[in-house]
Design a protein around this motif. Structure first.
Motif, PDB file in Angstrom:
ATOM      1  N   ALA A 194       0.774  -1.351  -0.067  1.00  0.00           N
ATOM      2  CA  ALA A 194      -0.002   0.037  -0.026  1.00  0.00           C
ATOM      3  C   ALA A 194       0.857   1.265  -0.150  1.00  0.00           C
ATOM      4  N   ILE A 195       1.762   1.381   0.771  1.00  0.00           N
ATOM      5  CA  ILE A 195       2.810   2.490   0.845  1.00  0.00           C
ATOM      6  C   ILE A 195       3.503   2.572  -0.417  1.00  0.00           C
ATOM      7  N   PHE A 196       3.880   1.848  -0.924  1.00  0.00           N
ATOM      8  CA  PHE A 196       4.511   1.795  -2.170  1.00  0.00           C
ATOM      9  C   PHE A 196       3.793   2.376  -3.321  1.00  0.00           C
ATOM     10  N   GLN A 197       2.602   1.896  -3.491  1.00  0.00           N
ATOM     11  CA  GLN A 197       1.402   2.646  -4.387  1.00  0.00           C
ATOM     12  C   GLN A 197       1.199   3.985  -4.022  1.00  0.00           C
ATOM     13  N   PHE A 198       1.082   4.284  -2.618  1.00  0.00           N
ATOM     14  CA  PHE A 198       0.794   5.469  -1.895  1.00  0.00           C
ATOM     15  C   PHE A 198       1.781   6.474  -2.491  1.00  0.00           C
ATOM     16  N   ASN A 199       3.220   5.969  -2.402  1.00  0.00           N
ATOM     17  CA  ASN A 199       4.175   7.033  -2.620  1.00  0.00           C
ATOM     18  C   ASN A 199       4.115   7.413  -4.123  1.00  0.00           C
ATOM     19  N   GLN A 200       3.480   6.698  -5.052  1.00  0.00           N
ATOM     20  CA  GLN A 200       3.683   7.099  -6.405  1.00  0.00           C
ATOM     21  C   GLN A 200       2.572   8.331  -6.622  1.00  0.00           C
ATOM     22  N   ILE A 201       1.669   8.670  -5.433  1.00  0.00           N
ATOM     23  CA  ILE A 201       0.711   9.656  -5.549  1.00  0.00           C
ATOM     24  C   ILE A 201       1.129  10.806  -4.774  1.00  0.00           C
ATOM     25  N   PHE A 202       1.377  10.414  -3.362  1.00  0.00           N
ATOM     26  CA  PHE A 202       1.657  11.691  -2.634  1.00  0.00           C
ATOM     27  C   PHE A 202       2.884  12.460  -2.919  1.00  0.00           C
ATOM     28  N   GLY A 203       4.066  12.063  -3.266  1.00  0.00           N
ATOM     29  CA  GLY A 203       5.234  12.626  -3.577  1.00  0.00           C
ATOM     30  C   GLY A 203       4.801  13.586  -4.952  1.00  0.00           C
ATOM     31  N   LYS A 204       4.181  13.229  -5.719  1.00  0.00           N
ATOM     32  CA  LYS A 204       3.981  14.025  -6.793  1.00  0.00           C
ATOM     33  C   LYS A 204       3.037  15.052  -6.561  1.00  0.00           C
ATOM     34  N   ILE A 205       1.901  14.843  -5.795  1.00  0.00           N
ATOM     35  CA  ILE A 205       1.030  16.046  -5.574  1.00  0.00           C
ATOM     36  C   ILE A 205       1.974  16.915  -4.690  1.00  0.00           C
ATOM     37  N   TYR A 206       2.623  16.493  -3.741  1.00  0.00           N
ATOM     38  CA  TYR A 206       3.242  17.419  -2.948  1.00  0.00           C
ATOM     39  C   TYR A 206       4.291  18.364  -3.664  1.00  0.00           C
ATOM     40  N   GLN A 296      -8.143   4.441  -7.282  1.00  0.00           N
ATOM     41  CA  GLN A 296      -7.445   3.561  -8.226  1.00  0.00           C
ATOM     42  C   GLN A 296      -7.712   2.233  -7.791  1.00  0.00           C
ATOM     43  N   VAL A 297      -7.911   1.880  -6.490  1.00  0.00           N
ATOM     44  CA  VAL A 297      -7.748   0.564  -6.058  1.00  0.00           C
ATOM     45  C   VAL A 297      -9.288  -0.025  -6.546  1.00  0.00           C
ATOM     46  N   THR A 298     -10.232   0.778  -6.028  1.00  0.00           N
ATOM     47  CA  THR A 298     -11.517   0.193  -6.314  1.00  0.00           C
ATOM     48  C   THR A 298     -12.425   0.632  -7.575  1.00  0.00           C
ATOM     49  N   GLY A 299     -11.812   1.550  -7.999  1.00  0.00           N
ATOM     50  CA  GLY A 299     -12.720   2.525  -9.210  1.00  0.00           C
ATOM     51  C   GLY A 299     -13.872   3.006  -8.929  1.00  0.00           C
TER      52      GLY A 299
END
Length: 363
Positions: A194-206, A296-299
């Motif tokens: 979950a944190i691996f996937q989360f990182n793809q989102i959080f860092g980019k937005i920040y 992303q996970v659930t649609g």
């Protein structure tokens, strides 16, 4: 899965009547203490079967009364109208979904998936490790019923193991170690992924909002080895090696309940040197990332509940943040009267003025 309406009886300071909420965006505007957060809380309560403001349901009852109830109507993904009815009387809570009693709050998962933004979210960034673990577990629990079961089993086993240590009754430790390891390794795998996937989102937005590059979230499991995560036998060996220390301290000193989650930038701890504004913004962006991750996970699109979180941001950050909100089924925001909420208003926005627990829709 938008909320259509909520009806109240003896719920905090709110009037005993129905509020109609069918709109893409709903703003609650009023001074502090008038009932804005109570309205958000009622929606959250209907979605998850508990409050985000108190662990005691008795505190929700209106002064001078002995029970409360809320009835919430919402549309499911197929467009049909569903109902959640919550009552609390004689110290007991009863939750019904479409007139069927809910025996476990996990049965409410995917009913109205809500992502809550509040001032307390700052704890997920700069608070105790337990708060950070709670956030990741909450992200997973929004859609993964199996994860809820695994965490519950782990906590139950951990409690039994700690009781053995406190009572110096060590005969069952081998069995508890096996069970703790089996469930703990599943928690580690799910948190890591979950944190691996989360990182793809959080860092980019920040980076897009602050122009600060390289901010990421690092997961440091308590049970670890040089590369990857240990297997079951290796975890059993870790527990055995730490057993004597556990006996002295009389508690279990290793496992997922001791995992660490850190915010990093270029290999250094970011939060320890970040300004208060950077920390506050990071906590809000965590929630945005949570909503994106869920989508992303659930649609499915979540319902966003924003409780005065824009108040401390400068106008430029507010504008950028609102532009980065993920797709949502519905958005609820609270504002003070002097805030520039009209700037964010759309043609689909409903505005309610809240005063002394009552509301009037602005036409």
């Amino acid at each position: 899965m938008p909320v259509l309406s909520v009806s109240f009886v003896n719920y905090r300071n709110l009037e005993d009547k129905q509020i109609d909420l069918l709109s893409k965006e709903v703003y609650f505007v009023g001074e502090n203490g008038q009932g804005k957060s109570n309205l958000l809380e009622s929606i959250y309560y209907s979605a998850y079967g508990n409050s985000f403001r108190t662990h005691s349901d008795a505190e929700i009852i209106k002064n001078g009364k002995t029970e409360f109830s809320i009835k919430t109507l919402y549309k499911d993904s197929n467009g049909s109208t569903e109902k959640v009815f919550v009552t609390f009387q004689n110290g007991k809570k009863r939750i019904e979904k479409n007139n069927k009693k809910i025996t476990d709050r996990k049965e409410l998962i995917n009913t109205m998936p809500c992502v809550l933004f509040s001032h307390e979210d700052l704890d997920f960034v700069s608070g105790e490790p337990e708060k950070k673990r709670f956030f990741i577990d909450q992200c997973l629990s929004m859609y993964d019923v199996l994860y809820i079961d695994i965490v519950r089993r782990y906590k139950k086993i951990l409690k039994s193991r700690n009781t053995c240590l406190k009572e110096k009754n060590y005969q069952m430790l081998d069995i508890y170690d096996q069970q703790l390891a089996e469930n703990g390794i599943e928690i580690i795998k799910k948190r890591r992924d979950a944190i691996f996937q989360f990182n793809q989102i959080f860092g980019k937005i920040y980076q897009e909002i602050t122009d600060i590059e390289g901010v990421s979230i690092r997961y440091d499991p308590s049970w670890k080895k040089t590369e990857g995560i240990p297997n079951l036998d290796e975890i059993m060996n870790i527990l055995f090696q730490k057993r004597e220390m556990d006996k002295v301290i009389q508690t279990t000193m290793s496992g997922p309940h001791r995992d660490r989650i850190k915010f990093m930038r270029n290999g250094e701890n970011f939060i320890s040197t970040a300004s208060t504004g950077q920390r506050r913004l990071a906590s809000i962006l965590l929630r945005i990332a949570q909503a994106v991750f869920y989508r992303q996970v659930t649609g499915k699109k979540p319902v966003l509940l924003m409780d005065d979180v824009l108040l401390e941001l400068d106008p430029d950050k507010r504008q950028k943040l609102t532009a980065h909100l993920p797709e949502y089924d519905q958005l609820f925001c609270t504002f003070l009267p002097g805030e520039p909420y009209e700037r964010y208003r759309r043609s689909t926005t409903k505005i309610f003025e809240i005063s002394k627990g009552d509301w009037n829709e602005r036409k």
